[in-house]
Structures are given as structure tokens and as C-alpha cells.
Design a protein around this motif. Structure first.
Motif, short mmCIF file in Angstrom:
data_model
loop_
_atom_site.label_atom_id
_atom_site.label_comp_id
_atom_site.label_asym_id
_atom_site.label_seq_id
_atom_site.Cartn_x
_atom_site.Cartn_y
_atom_site.Cartn_z
N THR A 156 80.23 91.67 13.14
CA THR A 156 79.01 91.46 13.93
C THR A 156 78.12 90.43 13.24
O THR A 156 77.43 89.65 13.91
N ARG A 157 78.14 90.41 11.90
CA ARG A 157 77.43 89.36 11.14
C ARG A 157 78.00 87.99 11.52
O ARG A 157 77.25 87.06 11.84
N LYS A 158 79.34 87.91 11.52
CA LYS A 158 80.01 86.67 11.92
C LYS A 158 79.63 86.29 13.35
O LYS A 158 79.37 85.12 13.66
N VAL B 137 77.96 91.94 -0.03
CA VAL B 137 77.99 92.61 1.28
C VAL B 137 79.40 92.60 1.87
O VAL B 137 80.22 91.75 1.52
N LEU B 138 79.62 93.54 2.77
CA LEU B 138 80.79 93.43 3.64
C LEU B 138 80.52 92.30 4.62
O LEU B 138 79.43 92.23 5.20
N GLU B 139 81.49 91.43 4.79
CA GLU B 139 81.31 90.33 5.74
C GLU B 139 81.60 90.86 7.14
O GLU B 139 82.72 90.83 7.62
N VAL C 261 85.78 94.37 0.86
CA VAL C 261 86.83 95.29 1.31
C VAL C 261 86.12 96.52 1.88
O VAL C 261 85.42 97.22 1.16
N LYS C 262 86.27 96.75 3.16
CA LYS C 262 85.55 97.87 3.79
C LYS C 262 86.02 99.17 3.15
O LYS C 262 87.22 99.46 3.13
N ASN C 263 85.09 99.93 2.60
CA ASN C 263 85.47 101.07 1.76
C ASN C 263 84.56 102.27 1.97
O ASN C 263 83.51 102.18 2.59
N ASP D 97 92.30 90.62 11.07
CA ASP D 97 92.35 89.67 9.94
C ASP D 97 91.76 90.33 8.70
O ASP D 97 92.33 90.26 7.61
N ARG D 98 90.59 90.95 8.89
CA ARG D 98 89.90 91.58 7.75
C ARG D 98 90.70 92.77 7.23
O ARG D 98 90.91 92.91 6.02
N PHE D 99 91.15 93.64 8.13
CA PHE D 99 91.84 94.86 7.71
C PHE D 99 93.15 94.56 6.97
O PHE D 99 93.39 95.09 5.88
N THR E 245 91.18 101.75 2.43
CA THR E 245 90.35 100.78 3.13
C THR E 245 90.46 101.09 4.62
O THR E 245 91.39 101.78 5.05
N TYR E 246 89.48 100.63 5.37
CA TYR E 246 89.47 100.96 6.78
C TYR E 246 88.79 99.86 7.56
O TYR E 246 88.25 98.90 6.98
N ASP E 247 88.83 99.97 8.87
CA ASP E 247 88.07 99.05 9.71
C ASP E 247 87.68 99.78 10.98
O ASP E 247 88.30 100.79 11.32
N THR F 210 70.36 100.93 -6.38
CA THR F 210 70.83 99.59 -6.01
C THR F 210 72.24 99.72 -5.44
O THR F 210 72.92 100.73 -5.63
N ARG F 211 72.68 98.67 -4.73
CA ARG F 211 74.03 98.66 -4.18
C ARG F 211 75.02 98.56 -5.35
O ARG F 211 74.75 97.86 -6.34
N ILE F 212 76.13 99.28 -5.25
CA ILE F 212 77.21 99.19 -6.24
C ILE F 212 77.50 97.71 -6.50
O ILE F 212 77.62 96.92 -5.58
N HIS G 90 83.00 103.97 -0.45
CA HIS G 90 82.10 104.21 -1.59
C HIS G 90 80.66 104.16 -1.10
O HIS G 90 79.99 103.15 -1.23
N TRP G 91 80.19 105.24 -0.52
CA TRP G 91 78.91 105.25 0.18
C TRP G 91 77.83 106.06 -0.55
O TRP G 91 76.76 106.28 0.01
N LEU G 92 78.09 106.53 -1.77
CA LEU G 92 77.09 107.41 -2.40
C LEU G 92 75.77 106.69 -2.63
O LEU G 92 74.70 107.28 -2.51
N SER H 130 75.87 95.47 13.33
CA SER H 130 76.96 96.41 13.08
C SER H 130 77.81 96.55 14.34
O SER H 130 77.28 96.43 15.45
N THR H 131 79.07 96.83 14.13
CA THR H 131 79.92 97.23 15.27
C THR H 131 79.28 98.41 15.98
O THR H 131 79.41 98.54 17.19
N ALA H 132 78.58 99.25 15.21
CA ALA H 132 77.89 100.41 15.78
C ALA H 132 76.54 99.99 16.37
O ALA H 132 75.48 100.41 15.89
C1 PLP Z 1 81.23 98.18 8.52
C2 PLP Z 1 80.12 97.77 7.62
C3 PLP Z 1 79.21 96.74 7.96
C4 PLP Z 1 79.19 96.09 9.33
O1 PLP Z 1 80.37 95.42 9.64
P1 PLP Z 1 80.79 95.15 11.15
O2 PLP Z 1 82.15 94.55 11.03
O3 PLP Z 1 79.80 94.23 11.74
O4 PLP Z 1 80.79 96.48 11.85
C5 PLP Z 1 78.31 96.34 7.00
N1 PLP Z 1 78.24 96.94 5.80
C6 PLP Z 1 79.07 97.96 5.44
C7 PLP Z 1 78.93 98.57 4.10
C8 PLP Z 1 80.03 98.40 6.34
O5 PLP Z 1 80.84 99.42 6.00
#
Ligand code: PLP
Length: 326
Positions: A221-223, A216-218, A161-163, A60-62, A41-43, A150-152, A165-167, A256-258
Motif C-alpha cells: 500500500t506504501r508502494k 520499515v516493511l516496504e 521481511v514481513k514477520n 514478489d515480496r513473499f 514469514t507471511y504476507d 522503539t522499533r526493533i 515480531h510484534w512485541l 495498509s492492506t487493512a
Molecule cells: C503488513 C505491514 C505493513 C503494511 O504493508 P502492506 O503491504 O501495505 O499491507 C506495514 N508494517 C508492518 C510491520 C506490516 O506488518
């Protein structure tokens, strides 16, 4: 593709096995299950004008996700903060992406049992990057709502859980490019929108801001976007969002953080409303960047280093106290 092509390494600093290295020199063991099985997992947090943005929320998330994946890190928050701040300092970057990774690692003896693995921590700082380039941020993105993938399922891989699994997301991008779109969001099996490669989605519908509740990943930036909507007294529904409702929205943006809050003005070749970047999207985007020097939401890189200096010796290595289990 020409074999003489070399991979590009941006300037930046990585932390691997207690050492700080230029990004181009950082290596991971090929047998790390983080690589072989996506077992990690990563952040990603960002630094803007020398300040970390909402580092506590990322931590907190990581740390929660490390626990959920039965991973163990010998570093506590202070120890990890010291390492991230040191990566940024050594990189010399004012605006940076800072990634922290905990992988399953590899076992100390021949074993296929994840409980035998010695977990590993990596981190790096690299130049800040954007999901949408300058022109796309100005005019709005052309987004594809994927049909071919479709999304996994969240019942298979927990998307909170930020992961890695991006295929599904990557295949979705290929569909988008085939259709001359610039990016993609995936739906769940029921046809509700989820998220795209590294971003969440919002739609302004009937004067209310809506974003998918599940699958979805929470995002931080969504928050943040939800917090900013509350600040401007715009009601937010965290709900199910059928693809057709997104197509018919008044405004759509991704988070997104990006890159923060980025406008979407075309979906599947059709303009969103009049095809112009929405007023609310612009306002939220402005507020988002204004918040970057607010001490409630940001911490200076140097301040963080000073605060945690006890965790790093003069070479920037974590001290033994930082390495001990909290
Ligand atoms: C990182 C990520 C996001 C965006 O999360 P932030 O914390 O706002 O950067 C949304 N979806 C996926 C699949 C991600 O990996």
C-alpha cells in the motif's frame, strides 16, 4: 476476564496440510517453530468485490522473503495462487483478507538445527478488516508517537521481511491507549518515525510527500500510495522522517492492506495542521479505491482459479504437479 468467554472466529476458510477447513477448526502443531520462535514469514493480500489487489506485488515480496529466511516451499506462484483463490471461493467472501504463511515447521528428528526443519505452508481467507474504523476514517485517527519503546533495530530483525515480531508494536499500543490515542507509530533509536502495527506512514511537508526509507516493511500500500502520488504529479521523498517534522506536517496518513490510505488528524493530542482530514489524503484515498477494478492492478478470484485449475483437483487440493519444486 470471565473463563466462559469463547474466542470469536469469523467466517472464513483455512488451508492446512492440504485440507481446507473452516477457520474455527484450523489448528497448527504446537511445536511449529513459526509459533515457538516467531520463525516464519507471511504476507497479506486483499480481495475487494471479488478481485485480488496487486497479487503479483505481494507474491514478489513473499517469495523473496521465503528465500531470504532460508525457507523452502514446494509450491510455486501458480500453486499458491490456486490455494489462495480456493480459500476465498470456499469462504464465499466478496471482500477478504488472504494470508499466506511459511513457517520453519519442525524437524523430522530431535534437532535444534533450523536446516533440519520441514517447512510448512498455511493460508486462510477471512473477512476484510480495517486498521481504522469507520469513524476514524471519517474524522482521522489520533496517533501516538511512542516514547517508551522503539522499533526493533533493522540490524536485528530485517523489517523488510514481513514477520511476527510484534512485541514492540504491541507495547507501543498500550502506551497509546494510556494516552487516549487510538494507534501508535514507533521511532528508531535516532528518533525518526518508522511504522506502526501493520501500517506505514506518510506526511505532507512543504508540498512534498514523505515516507520513511528504512526500518520499515516496504508495504504494498506504501508502494501504491507512491505510485498514486506520481500519477497526480506530487513529488515523493523516501527519506528519514524525524518525529517533530511529522508533528508539524500539513497532512499525515497511514497505509495498509487493512484499509488502504487512512487519515491521521491528531498526533500526541495535538491537531495535525487544522485538525481536518487533508485534501490530498482524501484524493489519494479515492484514487486508491478507484484502482480496485483496474485489470492492471487486480485479478478476479474466479479468473485466477480458472487460470490455475490444473493445480487443484476437484476437491481443491493442489495436484502433484503443483507440489513439485518449480
Ligand atoms: C503488513 C505491514 C505493513 C503494511 O504493508 P502492506 O503491504 O501495505 O499491507 C506495514 N508494517 C508492518 C510491520 C506490516 O506488518
Amino acid at each position: 476476564m470471565s473463563t466462559s468467554k469463547q474466542p470469536y472466529f469469523p467466517p472464513g476458510t483455512a488451508y492446512v496440510d492440504g485440507d481446507y477447513l473452516p477457520l474455527s477448526e484450523a489448528r497448527l502443531p504446537i511445536l511449529d517453530w513459526g509459533f515457538l520462535h516467531g520463525d516464519a514469514t507471511y504476507d497479506v493480500v486483499h480481495v475487494w468485490k471479488g478481485r485480488f489487489f496487486r497479487l503479483d506485488a505481494h507474491f514478489d515480496r513473499f517469495f523473496r522473503n521465503v528465500d531470504r529466511m532460508h525457507l523452502e516451499m514446494e509450491l510455486d506462484r501458480d500453486g499458491l495462487a490456486a490455494i489462495l483463490a480456493e480459500c476465498v471461493r470456499r469462504s464465499g467472501l466478496e471482500d477478504a483478507f488472504v494470508e499466506m504463511i511459511c513457517t520453519r515447521g519442525m524437524p523430522a528428528m530431535p534437532s535444534r538445527d533450523p536446516r533440519d526443519a520441514i517447512n510448512r505452508v498455511y493460508a486462510f481467507a477471512m473477512p476484510f478488516g480495517w486498521v481504522a474504523d469507520e469513524k476514524q476514517r471519517e474524522k482521522g485517527l489520533h496517533l501516538r508517537i511512542a516514547r517508551s519503546v522503539t522499533r526493533i533495530s533493522p540490524h536485528a530483525v530485517d523489517p523488510t521481511v514481513k514477520n511476527y515480531h510484534w512485541l514492540d508494536l504491541i507495547m507501543g499500543l498500550y502506551e497509546a491507549y494510556d494516552q487516549e490515542a487510538e494507534n501508535v507509530v514507533l521511532c528508531d533509536e535516532a528518533g525518526n518515525v518508522t511504522e506502526g502495527p501493520g501500517f506505514n506512514l506518510f506526511a505532507l511537508i512543504d508540498g512534498r510527500m514523505k515516507t520513511p526509507a528504512s526500518g520499515v516493511l516496504e508495504g504494498i500500500t506504501r508502494k501504491t500510495a507512491i505510485d498514486l502520488c506520481e500519477m497526480i504529479q506530487l513529488p515523493v521523498d523516501v527519506t528519514t522522517l524525524p518525529a517533530d517534522r511529522v508533528r508539524g506536517a500539513q497532512e499525515v496518513f497511514i497505509t495498509s492492506t487493512a484499509g488502504g490510505i487512512m487519515p491521521v488528524t491528531v498526533i500526541d493530542d495535538q491537531p495535525v495542521a487544522d485538525g481536518e482530514v487533508g485534501e490530498t489524503t482524501r484524493r489519494l484515498d479515492g484514487l486508491y479505491w478507484d484502482k480496485h477494478d483496474d485489470p492492471a492492478w487486480s485479478t478476479g478470484v474466479d479468473e485466477l482459479r480458472r487460470r490455475h485449475l490444473s493445480h487443484a483437483d476437484f476437491r481443491g487440493r493442489p495436484s502433484m504437479s503443483a507440489l513439485r519444486t518449480p
